[in-house]
Structure formats: C-alpha cells, structure tokens
Design a protein around this motif. Structure first.
Motif, short mmCIF file in Angstrom:
data_model
loop_
_atom_site.label_atom_id
_atom_site.label_comp_id
_atom_site.label_asym_id
_atom_site.label_seq_id
_atom_site.Cartn_x
_atom_site.Cartn_y
_atom_site.Cartn_z
N ILE A 155 -57.75 -2.21 -17.73
CA ILE A 155 -58.72 -2.48 -18.78
C ILE A 155 -59.56 -1.23 -18.98
CG2 ILE A 155 -60.65 -3.94 -19.52
CD1 ILE A 155 -59.61 -6.06 -17.50
N THR A 156 -59.67 -0.77 -20.22
CA THR A 156 -60.50 0.40 -20.49
C THR A 156 -61.97 0.00 -20.43
OG1 THR A 156 -60.60 0.00 -22.88
CG2 THR A 156 -58.75 1.36 -22.06
N GLN A 157 -62.83 1.00 -20.25
CA GLN A 157 -64.27 0.72 -20.27
C GLN A 157 -64.66 0.11 -21.61
OE1 GLN A 157 -66.58 4.23 -19.29
NE2 GLN A 157 -66.83 3.53 -17.18
N LYS A 158 -64.10 0.63 -22.68
CA LYS A 158 -64.42 0.13 -24.03
C LYS A 158 -64.08 -1.35 -24.16
CE LYS A 158 -63.44 1.08 -28.93
NZ LYS A 158 -63.01 -0.21 -29.39
N ARG A 206 -65.88 -7.36 -23.48
CA ARG A 206 -65.63 -8.65 -22.82
C ARG A 206 -66.86 -9.18 -22.11
NH1 ARG A 206 -59.72 -7.41 -20.19
NH2 ARG A 206 -59.49 -9.63 -19.83
N ILE A 207 -67.66 -8.27 -21.52
CA ILE A 207 -68.81 -8.75 -20.74
C ILE A 207 -70.14 -8.58 -21.47
CG2 ILE A 207 -67.65 -8.46 -18.53
CD1 ILE A 207 -69.34 -5.89 -18.11
N GLY A 208 -70.12 -7.94 -22.62
CA GLY A 208 -71.31 -7.85 -23.45
C GLY A 208 -72.39 -6.89 -22.97
N GLN A 240 -74.20 1.62 -20.12
CA GLN A 240 -74.64 0.84 -18.97
C GLN A 240 -73.51 0.67 -17.97
OE1 GLN A 240 -76.31 -2.98 -19.97
NE2 GLN A 240 -77.49 -3.03 -18.09
N LEU A 241 -72.32 0.33 -18.44
CA LEU A 241 -71.18 0.20 -17.54
C LEU A 241 -70.86 1.54 -16.89
CD1 LEU A 241 -68.93 -1.49 -16.26
CD2 LEU A 241 -67.49 -0.87 -18.23
N SER A 242 -70.92 2.60 -17.64
CA SER A 242 -70.65 3.92 -17.10
C SER A 242 -71.62 4.26 -15.97
CB SER A 242 -70.75 4.96 -18.21
OG SER A 242 -70.50 6.25 -17.70
N ARG A 243 -72.90 3.95 -16.16
CA ARG A 243 -73.91 4.21 -15.12
C ARG A 243 -73.67 3.34 -13.89
NH1 ARG A 243 -77.31 4.19 -19.64
NH2 ARG A 243 -78.12 2.16 -19.04
N ILE A 244 -73.25 2.10 -14.09
CA ILE A 244 -72.97 1.22 -12.95
C ILE A 244 -71.79 1.76 -12.16
CG2 ILE A 244 -72.09 -1.07 -12.30
CD1 ILE A 244 -73.76 -2.20 -14.69
N GLU A 245 -70.70 2.08 -12.87
CA GLU A 245 -69.49 2.55 -12.18
C GLU A 245 -69.70 3.89 -11.48
OE1 GLU A 245 -65.94 0.30 -14.64
OE2 GLU A 245 -66.07 2.47 -14.76
N SER A 246 -70.53 4.75 -12.04
CA SER A 246 -70.76 6.06 -11.43
C SER A 246 -71.74 6.00 -10.27
CB SER A 246 -71.28 7.04 -12.48
OG SER A 246 -72.62 6.72 -12.84
N GLY A 247 -72.44 4.87 -10.13
CA GLY A 247 -73.43 4.74 -9.07
C GLY A 247 -74.81 5.21 -9.47
N ILE A 303 -75.17 -9.64 -15.61
CA ILE A 303 -74.02 -8.71 -15.69
C ILE A 303 -73.12 -8.90 -14.48
CG2 ILE A 303 -73.34 -6.28 -15.67
CD1 ILE A 303 -75.97 -5.71 -17.22
N LEU A 304 -73.73 -9.01 -13.31
CA LEU A 304 -72.95 -9.20 -12.08
C LEU A 304 -72.11 -10.46 -12.16
CD1 LEU A 304 -72.54 -7.95 -9.25
CD2 LEU A 304 -74.32 -9.50 -8.45
N ILE A 305 -72.70 -11.54 -12.64
CA ILE A 305 -71.97 -12.81 -12.76
C ILE A 305 -70.86 -12.69 -13.80
CG2 ILE A 305 -72.20 -15.21 -13.52
CD1 ILE A 305 -75.02 -15.13 -12.14
N ALA A 306 -71.13 -12.02 -14.91
CA ALA A 306 -70.10 -11.83 -15.93
C ALA A 306 -68.91 -11.05 -15.39
CB ALA A 306 -70.68 -11.13 -17.16
N ILE A 307 -69.18 -10.02 -14.62
CA ILE A 307 -68.11 -9.20 -14.04
C ILE A 307 -67.33 -10.01 -13.01
CG2 ILE A 307 -67.60 -7.17 -12.62
CD1 ILE A 307 -70.06 -5.83 -14.01
#
Length: 79
Positions: free
Chosen positions: A20-23, A28-30, A35-42, A51-55
């Motif tokens: 699944i791409t970031q885009k 899918r998770i809204g 924001q997703l980029s910052r989460i994944e990069s730490g 967000i945690l529950i959606a993921i």
C-alpha cells in the motif's frame, strides 16, 4: 540487545508488506500525507488514539503491537 522497532517502523513495515502506498493509505485512514510521513519517520513521537485505532483496524493488529508493547500482532483472546 536488539533495538526495538518504533511504532512508525512497524506501521511502515505493515503498509509496505501489504503493498500500500502512503498516498493510498492516508486516504484509507483519513490523515494528511505529511502526518503519516512524520509518524513513519519517527519525527512524531506520539500518535493520536483515533489514528492509532484506524491503523490497527486497517491491518487487523492490536494497538499494543503497533506501539511495540507486544510482539503478538493480535490479542490472544481476539475472535
């Protein structure tokens, strides 16, 4: 001692394993792509519970797994 995966690393690994791409994932998770980029990069150290529950729901894993509190993807008593 082995270094523990961060929540962002676990999320990225799950997303990439599902091809699944970031885009596509942010749609899918809204959440915003940045924001997703910052989460994944730490860069983001805390993750909003919604967000945690959606993921967790998207990947059918426990929030404890995402947070690194468990090595088991699903709760042992889950249906």
């Amino acid at each position: 001692m082995a270094e523990r995966e961060t929540p962002g690393q676990r999320i990225r690994n799950l997303r990439e394993a599902a091809f699944i791409t970031q885009k596509d994932f942010v749609e899918r998770i809204g959440v915003a792509p940045s924001q997703l980029s910052r989460i994944e990069s730490g860069e983001t150290k805390t993750i909003n519970s919604d967000i945690l529950i959606a993921i967790a729901t998207e990947f059918d894993v426990s929030t404890d797994y995402l947070l690194g509190l468990s090595q088991t993807r699903n709760h042992p008593n889950a249906d």
